[in-house]
Design a protein around this motif. Structure first.
Motif, mmCIF file in Angstrom:
data_model
loop_
_atom_site.group_PDB
_atom_site.id
_atom_site.type_symbol
_atom_site.label_atom_id
_atom_site.label_comp_id
_atom_site.label_asym_id
_atom_site.label_seq_id
_atom_site.Cartn_x
_atom_site.Cartn_y
_atom_site.Cartn_z
ATOM 1 N N ALA A 239 26.565 1.638 -22.914
ATOM 2 C CA ALA A 239 25.011 1.779 -23.019
ATOM 3 C C ALA A 239 24.329 2.189 -21.868
ATOM 4 O O ALA A 239 24.480 1.715 -20.586
ATOM 5 C CB ALA A 239 24.484 0.353 -23.414
ATOM 6 N N LEU A 240 23.779 3.462 -21.769
ATOM 7 C CA LEU A 240 23.130 3.901 -20.644
ATOM 8 C C LEU A 240 21.532 4.312 -20.872
ATOM 9 O O LEU A 240 21.040 5.228 -20.554
ATOM 10 C CB LEU A 240 23.694 5.602 -20.438
ATOM 11 C CG LEU A 240 25.249 5.562 -20.073
ATOM 12 C CD1 LEU A 240 25.581 6.995 -20.102
ATOM 13 C CD2 LEU A 240 25.583 4.831 -18.761
ATOM 14 N N GLY A 241 21.113 3.169 -21.352
ATOM 15 C CA GLY A 241 19.416 2.951 -21.509
ATOM 16 C C GLY A 241 19.085 3.792 -22.618
ATOM 17 O O GLY A 241 19.127 3.382 -24.045
ATOM 18 N N ASP B 217 30.156 5.849 -27.978
ATOM 19 C CA ASP B 217 31.300 4.967 -28.296
ATOM 20 C C ASP B 217 32.170 4.938 -27.178
ATOM 21 O O ASP B 217 32.448 6.000 -26.451
ATOM 22 C CB ASP B 217 31.789 5.482 -29.788
ATOM 23 C CG ASP B 217 30.688 5.273 -30.732
ATOM 24 O OD1 ASP B 217 29.897 4.465 -30.779
ATOM 25 O OD2 ASP B 217 30.974 6.127 -31.814
ATOM 26 N N VAL B 218 33.123 3.846 -27.121
ATOM 27 C CA VAL B 218 34.157 3.782 -26.291
ATOM 28 C C VAL B 218 35.500 4.285 -26.868
ATOM 29 O O VAL B 218 35.967 3.874 -27.801
ATOM 30 C CB VAL B 218 34.463 2.240 -26.041
ATOM 31 C CG1 VAL B 218 35.993 2.188 -24.811
ATOM 32 C CG2 VAL B 218 33.528 1.881 -24.949
ATOM 33 N N PRO C 200 30.875 -6.894 -17.051
ATOM 34 C CA PRO C 200 30.744 -7.247 -18.497
ATOM 35 C C PRO C 200 30.617 -6.179 -19.287
ATOM 36 O O PRO C 200 30.784 -6.400 -20.564
ATOM 37 C CB PRO C 200 29.180 -7.820 -18.141
ATOM 38 C CG PRO C 200 28.504 -7.023 -17.150
ATOM 39 C CD PRO C 200 29.901 -6.782 -16.288
ATOM 40 N N ASN C 201 30.569 -4.938 -18.953
ATOM 41 C CA ASN C 201 30.594 -3.726 -19.735
ATOM 42 C C ASN C 201 31.316 -2.627 -19.161
ATOM 43 O O ASN C 201 31.577 -2.631 -18.041
ATOM 44 C CB ASN C 201 28.951 -3.519 -20.096
ATOM 45 C CG ASN C 201 28.253 -3.416 -19.233
ATOM 46 O OD1 ASN C 201 28.565 -2.560 -18.339
ATOM 47 N ND2 ASN C 201 27.090 -4.195 -19.105
ATOM 48 N N VAL D 3 29.841 0.186 -18.352
ATOM 49 C CA VAL D 3 28.998 0.882 -17.072
ATOM 50 C C VAL D 3 29.563 0.203 -15.800
ATOM 51 O O VAL D 3 29.687 0.841 -14.758
ATOM 52 C CB VAL D 3 27.738 0.594 -17.583
ATOM 53 C CG1 VAL D 3 26.807 1.133 -16.210
ATOM 54 C CG2 VAL D 3 27.272 1.265 -18.607
ATOM 55 N N VAL D 4 29.626 -1.272 -15.791
ATOM 56 C CA VAL D 4 29.854 -1.649 -14.623
ATOM 57 C C VAL D 4 31.613 -1.295 -14.187
ATOM 58 O O VAL D 4 32.001 -1.330 -13.041
ATOM 59 C CB VAL D 4 29.629 -3.167 -14.660
ATOM 60 C CG1 VAL D 4 30.304 -4.044 -13.300
ATOM 61 C CG2 VAL D 4 28.533 -3.490 -15.010
ATOM 62 N N VAL D 5 32.357 -1.170 -15.225
ATOM 63 C CA VAL D 5 33.593 -0.710 -15.093
ATOM 64 C C VAL D 5 33.448 0.403 -14.481
ATOM 65 O O VAL D 5 34.441 0.849 -13.296
ATOM 66 C CB VAL D 5 34.555 -0.747 -16.433
ATOM 67 C CG1 VAL D 5 35.717 0.209 -15.983
ATOM 68 C CG2 VAL D 5 34.735 -2.022 -16.786
ATOM 69 N N ALA D 6 32.719 1.487 -14.705
ATOM 70 C CA ALA D 6 32.808 2.846 -14.255
ATOM 71 C C ALA D 6 32.302 2.818 -12.680
ATOM 72 O O ALA D 6 32.675 3.491 -11.898
ATOM 73 C CB ALA D 6 31.769 3.610 -14.909
ATOM 74 N N LEU D 7 31.341 1.884 -12.484
ATOM 75 C CA LEU D 7 30.715 1.647 -11.265
ATOM 76 C C LEU D 7 31.943 1.277 -10.160
ATOM 77 O O LEU D 7 31.989 1.485 -8.997
ATOM 78 C CB LEU D 7 29.472 0.518 -11.059
ATOM 79 C CG LEU D 7 28.253 1.020 -11.789
ATOM 80 C CD1 LEU D 7 27.095 0.053 -11.775
ATOM 81 C CD2 LEU D 7 27.696 2.513 -10.909
#
Length: 429
Positions: A29-31, A36-37, A91-92, A94-98
Motif C-alpha cells: 500500500a503506497l497511499g 499485489d505482492v 508490519p508490511n 513498505v517498511v521491508v523496502a525501507l
C-alpha cells in the motif's frame, strides 16, 4: 573482519526471507496506489537494496578518502544493524523496502572503506586481505546457514532481530578502536624518500572537478583494464550463484528431506517439530552454503598468492580455472552427486581466489591518495555492474538452458584471464 562478515551475512540472508514475504504479505500500500505482492514486485523491492549496495560504493570511496575508514565502517555497522532491527519490526512490505534501502546504503560504503584501510594500514597487505576475505566468506556461508536453521524453529522477524544485534555491538567497538590508518603508506613514503603516491590528490577529492579529474586519471591508465577484470568477476559470481539452488533442485540426490525423519522422536518433540508437519530440509540450500564456506580456503590462498606471485598472472591463472570449471559444470552435474560435490568444492575455492588478487591489483595500479575512490570504482564494477550477472543468467535460462549459461560464464572468465596476461606483460615491459 567483523564488518565484512556482517555485510555478507545480511546480503545472503535476504533471499531466504523472500519466499516468506511472498506467502505472508498480500499487498503493498503506497497511499494512492496499491500493488499485489508478487515475485515481480518483491523483486523490485529487493533490487532497491542490492542496487544501492553496488551503486553506493563509488560515493563511499570518495567519502572514505575525506574522513577516513574507521568512522565510515562504524557508521556502516550501525546502519546495517538498525536496518535488520527495522526489518524484524516491519508490519508490511513498505517498511521491508525501507529496511532494505537502509541496508543497501549502509553496506555500500564498506568495501571502499575496509579495503582502503587494509591497503594503507597493513604492511603485509596480502595476508591482511586473506584474513579479511575469510571473514567475508564466513558471513557468506555461515550467515544464511544460521538463518536457515533458525527459520526452522522461530519466525522470520525474530531471525532478523537476532541477526541485527551483533552489528550494533560491533559498531560500538569500531567507534572506540584506536589504530594508525596509514601505517603502511607512511612506511612506503619513508622508503621512497617521502613520496607514496603518483596523484595530485594526496587525501581524496574536494570537489566535482577534482572527482572528474581523478576519475579520468584512473581510467586513462591500466586501471581501466583492472576495472574490466573486476566486472568479469562480478558477472561470473552473480551469474553462477543466483540460480544455482534452482539448477540443483532437479538433480538426483537433491529431493527435500522431512525434518522429522532426521531427528530422534525425543529431540523432535523438544524442538517442536511435529511428524508430518511439513518442515523440510532442502539439500540444494546446504550445498550452496557449503560451496560458499569452502571459499574461505580460496580467500586465504588468494591472499597468500598476492605476496608470492605477480598479481596479474595470478588473476590470469585463477580466471582460467574458472573458465574450465564453467565448461565442466553441466557434464559433471549429470555424472552423479559425488563428482558434482568435488567440482563444487573446487568452484567454491576459485570463486574467491580471484578476490584478494584483484583487490591487491587495485592497490598496485592506483595512488594511495585516492585509494578509496579506486575501491569505489572497483565495487561499482563488482556489485553494481556485476549484479547484471543475475539478470543475464535468468534471461539465458528462460530462453535457453544451463549449457548456454555456463558457456557464457566461461566467456566472462576467459576475458578476465586474457586481461590478466595483458596487465602482466605491461608490468614487465
Amino acid at each position: 573482519m567483523l564488518a565484512h562478515g556482517a555485510v555478507h551475512t545480511y546480503e545472503m540472508a535476504v533471499p531466504l526471507f523472500v519466499v516468506i514475504w511472498l506467502d505472508q504479505f498480500d499487498t503493498i500500500a503506497l497511499g494512492v496506489a496499491q500493488f499485489d505482492v508478487t515475485r515481480a514486485t518483491v523483486g523490485v523491492i529487493v533490487t532497491l537494496g542490492y542496487g544501492l549496495f553496488g551503486l553506493g560504493a563509488l560515493p563511499g570511496g570518495i567519502v572514505v578518502d575525506r574522513i577516513g575508514s574507521r568512522r565510515l565502517i562504524s557508521a556502516c555497522l550501525l546502519g546495517m544493524g538498525l536496518s535488520y532491527i527495522l526489518l524484524g519490526l516491519a508490519p508490511n512490505m513498505v517498511v521491508v523496502a525501507l529496511a532494505l534501502v537502509l541496508w543497501g546504503a549502509s553496506a555500500s560504503v564498506y568495501h571502499p572503506a575496509g579495503l582502503s584501510l587494509i591497503s594503507k594500514g597493513v604492511e603485509e597487505r596480502g595476508t591482511g586481505l586473506a584474513y579479511h576475505g575469510i571473514a567475508g566468506n564466513l558471513g557468506i556461508g555461515l550467515g544464511p546457514l544460521i538463518a536457515a536453521v533458525l527459520l526452522l524453529f522461530v519466525q522470520w522477524r525474530t531471525v532478523a532481530l537476532v541477526l541485527g544485534a551483533p552489528a550494533i555491538v560491533a559498531a560500538v567497538y569500531a567507534s572506540q578502536a584506536n589504530f594508525d590508518e596509514t601505517a603502511a603508506v607512511d612506511a612506503e613514503a619513508a622508503a621512497d624518500g617521502g613520496s607514496a603516491g603518483g596523484s595530485k590528490a594526496d587525501s581524496g577529492v574536494d570537489s566535482l572537478g577534482e572527482f572528474l579529474t581523478e576519475s579520468r586519471r584512473l581510467l586513462a591508465g591500466s586501471f581501466v583494464l583492472v576495472f574490466v577484470v573486476v566486472m568479469c568477476s562480478g558477472l561470473y559470481y552473480r551469474g553462477v550463484l543466483t540460480f544455482l539452488p534452482e539448477l540443483l533442485q532437479d538433480l538426483p540426490g537433491f529431493a527435500p528431506i522431512p525434518v522429522d525423519q532426521l531427528l530422534p522422536a525425543g529431540v523432535s518433540s523438544a524442538l517442536g517439530v511435529e511428524a508430518g508437519g511439513g518442515q523440510e530440509l532442502n539439500p540444494e540450500d546446504y550445498f550452496y552454503s557449503g560451496l560458499l564456506l569452502v571459499g574461505v580456503l580460496g580467500q586465504y590462498a588468494g591472499g597468500k598468492l598476492t605476496d608470492r606471485v605477480p598479481v596479474e598472472y595470478g588473476i590470469a591463472g585463477a580466471f582460467g580455472v574458472l573458465a574450465v570449471l564453467a565448461l565442466l559444470f553441466v557434464p559433471v552435474s549429470n555424472a552423479g552427486l559425488v563428482p558434482l560435490m568435488a567440482l563444487g568444492a573446487v568452484l567454491g575455492v576459485f570463486l574467491f581466489v580471484v578476490q584478494p588478487l584483484y583487490q591487491a591489483t587495485v592497490a598496485e595500479y592506483t595512488p594511495s591518495g585516492t585509494r578509496g575512490l579506486s575501491y569505489g570504482f572497483t565495487y561499482l564494477g563488482v556489485f553494481g555492474v556485476g549484479a547484471l550477472g543475475g539478470t543475464i543468467a535468468g534471461g539465458i535460462l528462460a530462453f535457453a538452458d544451463a549449457t548456454a549459461l555456463f558457456l557464457t560464464l566461461a566467456g566472462f572468465a576467459v576475458v578476465g584471464s586474457l586481461l590478466g596476461v595483458v596487465l602482466g606483460r605491461r608490468a614487465t615491459a
